[in-house]
Design an enzyme around this catalytic site. Sequence first.
Site, PDB file in Angstrom:
ATOM      1  N   ASP A  20      -8.047  47.372   6.474  1.00  0.00           N
ATOM      2  CA  ASP A  20      -8.475  46.741   7.722  1.00  0.00           C
ATOM      3  C   ASP A  20      -9.984  46.509   7.740  1.00  0.00           C
ATOM      4  OD1 ASP A  20      -6.014  46.483   8.728  1.00  0.00           O
ATOM      5  OD2 ASP A  20      -6.155  48.047  10.244  1.00  0.00           O
TER       6      ASP A  20
ATOM      7  N   ASP B  74      -4.339  56.764   4.474  1.00  0.00           N
ATOM      8  CA  ASP B  74      -4.261  55.365   4.890  1.00  0.00           C
ATOM      9  C   ASP B  74      -4.415  55.316   6.410  1.00  0.00           C
ATOM     10  OD1 ASP B  74      -3.711  52.597   4.791  1.00  0.00           O
ATOM     11  OD2 ASP B  74      -1.610  52.989   5.261  1.00  0.00           O
ATOM     12  N   LYS B  75      -4.682  54.139   6.950  1.00  0.00           N
ATOM     13  CA  LYS B  75      -4.812  54.019   8.399  1.00  0.00           C
ATOM     14  C   LYS B  75      -3.540  53.463   9.031  1.00  0.00           C
ATOM     15  CE  LYS B  75      -6.861  50.676  10.681  1.00  0.00           C
ATOM     16  NZ  LYS B  75      -5.931  50.413  11.829  1.00  0.00           N
TER      17      LYS B  75
END
Length: 1149
Positions: free
Chosen positions: A678, A407-408
């Site tokens: 995002d 994940d970011k």
Amino acid sequence: SCCNRFRTESISCGGDEKRVDSRTIYVGHRPCPDTEAFIPSKFCDNRIVSSKYTVWNFLPKNLFEQFRRIANFYFLIIFLVQVIVDTPTSPVTSGLPLFFVITVTAIKQGYEDWLRHKADKEVNKYPVTVLEDGRSVKKESEKIKVGDVVEVVEDETFPCDLILLQSSREDGTCFVTTASLDGESNHKTHYTVPDTEKDLQALTATIECEQPQPDLYKFVGRMHIYKQEQEPAVRSLGPENLLLKGATLKNTKKIYGVAVYTGMETKMALNYQGKSQKRSAVEKSINAFLLVYLCILISKAVVCTTLKYVWQSKEGQDEPWYNQKTQKEKDSNMYLKMFTDFLSFMVLFNFIIPVSMYVTVEMQKFLGSFFITWDKDFFDPEIQEGALVNTSDLNEELGQVEYVFTDKTGTLTQNNMEFIECCIDVHIICMLGFMCHFVCLFISIYQEKEELFLRALCLCHTVQVKEAGSEVLADQVDGIDGLLLQPEEERGFIASSPDEIALVKGAMKYGFTFLGLESKSMKIKNRQNDIEEYKLLHVLNFDPVRRRMSVIVQTTSGETLLFCKGADSSIFPRVRPEEVDRIRMHVERNATEGYRTLCVAYKQLSAEEYAMADTGLREARLALQDREEKLMAMYNQVEMGMSLIGATAVEDRLQEEAAETMEALQGAGMKVWVLTGDKMETAKSTCYACRLFQRGTELLELTVRTLEDERLKSWSTANQDYGFIIDGATLSLVMNPPRDADASQYKSLFLQICQNCTAVLCCRMAPLQKAQIVKMVKNSKGSPITLSIGDGANDVSMILEAHVGIGIKGKEGRQAVRNSDYAVPKLKHLKKLLLAHGHLYYVRIAHLVQYFFYKNLCFILPQFLYQFFCGYSQQPLYDAAYLTMYNICFTSMPILAYSLLEQHTSIEILLDNAALYREIANNAMLRWHPFLYWTVLGIFQGLMFFFGVRFLFSNPALQDNGQVFGNWSYGTIVFTVLVFTVTLKLALDTRHWTWINHFVIWGSLAFYVFFSFFWGGIIWPFLKQQRLYFVFANMLSSVSAWLVIIILILLSLLPEILLVVLRKPRGPHSRQVYFSLPFPLLSLNSSFLPYPSYFLIFSLIYILFCSSFILHHVLTRCDVTQSQPITRYLKLYSYVKQWLVSLLVAGLH
């Protein structure tokens, strides 16, 4: 009518039309006025059951589950055969190891289930307060019934799913955290049902709602409120009114709610699912090797059975004069007798299948997991926690990872938002600390727009203010931001998203302060320190599909305004195009720099427009059917035709050492994929900052426009370094193409492109899409080992889908941690977890597995060869005690200690040279090539043991008095050579010596000698026959026996020693790598060892040489040298001495 307790209605759930039963609940168990006959509804109680066993079913259920394993069932069959059929070995030889395995596993599983029982009891017996007849009554949680009115105070968890009826807050709201449900630790606002009585004892109402379903974010219902001489009032119920079991009440002193779902029908219970059993590649290799050895076992039994009857077919062999058959034996069926003999041989050779290996592997995994927990490098002083191991079965998989999915937000970044700048029209305001730099001078018209923009930031949110009188933490914990010092007061902010707090704080720095929400009235303080008040009319909640939120407020002058903020892709289509062109460039620039961007718009509503919107929104919220769709339609209608004011930029900083970690993973041969929700530009900038994308990397962007582009085929065969980017919408088309398209072609092309790229970025991803990506790669050709790492509830699906799931103890709750296999405080800890711990765990357990098969082959091969010299009579070579104790006591502890403590290469070297990880990739140490090497080594040593001792027994008069050694002496000598050889083989393989290694290796050998003396030196009254009485002591009284034991050990280990000493290292890291196919290669320059391995090797050779030298001189001075076997061994000794001298000289050079 409220009397219709159950009705069937079409309710929209998750977008699908389903026919579900609704339920009617009587608040406080009070019937509505027009009920003729009140019959209480029957619902389940509030007990939670997560345990697997009870006292009564534990034994049968656990035994049934254990014997479903092939190995356990096989040994059960062998044990039953030994009990039923007259076999050459005692049933104890198979029954005792099997009993040990079953008992240890049952104790472990019973203890784990006892912990579940304990946790269930703690939850079910928790005291709660229930309103009954106007009194507060204390009850146990398990006794709550549907319809009870429950009281919950601040910081308590809700005992069941409740509809909020009353709150201690004046505005009728309460705040909860749902970290235990969805991982979100930020505060969420819930609302009481309008028009409910303040005196709940006087409240007469019914609730009509859907039957229990697991979606945490969906709830459809309505409440009928009855008042005397009035029509019943109907109020809609939605997720904002539902308080879920497991959530915690925050910033609210007390609430009252009515129970609608209890026990196993609560949304938390419906969402609980046991994690699917993950199997490691090592376990699959064990099963494959087990089948090979099972085939060897069956072939041995078939060969011996066939040769027995061939040998007995010769005249005089079947019935010798000294062993006449009984009449019963003569009348027995020949084929039945052959089958019985086959089973007897199976029993005799069954020890080639190492049942104790499963226990040793389980213990190695369980005990080895503590080394991760105890690692001080994983301790984070900020949260005062270290690493966590939820699943010890996958330790070795950490050393086999090929794909990393991360994940970011919160994983690569810190999820700590800071307001950077905002763009109003074409004017940019930057924030550096507490200083503001105005690029352009604002004339009056722009100043008005700036103030409108800052008012929008102060009004368009769900932030709540916590006053200084309450306990507010200095750090942002559970969604409470740090104290904000103001001249007049201190206040903390509570929000469902850190973005919102950052924007409200940003507006505060520019002079507009949000003071809070009281009774639907929002107050802000402007630059002139004047208080502005706005009436909150409607909140159009944020939705991941809409990707925006809005509020409708009314000023004191009567104007109605709509403020909206959201993603640029969601706002731009709803404003005028000429306004978009002025802002788009700044939004794209901020996204390229890695900032999270939001656009802000507004709209002034006329009285007619607001009246229409108000009516539509209220009707949509009252609908029981298709409520979500109707609300979406109204939201879209109201939010059209807005005016764009500006955009904001918020920075989410990178995690500590994120770039170095990603670089190390790529250096280790792993492919890193970033899966985030995002926007593309922001995620792309983060990938550059993390060095996943280099400046020279050519980026390939796959969008809907390029799906049919012929360039896709050239991408899939490209040889240069590429980075690949795809968004969620395009991925949906790839994974679920139109019916007329070739689905397999799209998926195959997409996978080929991704596999040929150095890094892949998937943006705008939904949680389910993340899991689909992981599953697609996991099931691709070669079945690569995948790892997913994340910190939020939206990462749980991909964490559960991957072979190995890693949770980060971040700011988005602990849902990811609870569902993960391993949890670490920071992303940087992933480097050591994989490159050091994973590497070591894999090497250790791979050596353990190969060693177990090797030592059991050495054990049983002499037994098989012995049948050729005993007329295939199923005569055992070893005593029953040796058969039982070999795997349990004599050889188990050294390999267990090795598999826990071995460090073939120091951790510092493993971390500094990430490329070493590639040396063990693709299950390299458990492939068929090394397995064949270990098998050949076992066959060689088994032949050496048997025929070496047989060479000695060519003249069995091995004592000075001429006494002849028998078959039990023969087997004992073979067994002694066997135990010493396999143990010393492990000592040669050990690179990292500790006092524990010394204790178990030399202690095991000493225990064997002690046991043999003890077992054969006492007359045991419970034994019908004692085969080893004084056999071991008599054997050691023979100098010839000593000589053959020493020389056979030396000759058996000689090939290993020669290969280690004479083989030249290969490759740039060969002097730091433990193994090189096809066999373990010892490193000769490991500085972290107590002493170098070659010194240990030559010390062993020197000791054996000196022992043989002393024996040589003892024998030459005695008269026994005239015996034929001693003469042969003296000649053999002279050859061995020449080899040893040559070896020492070569090693020293």
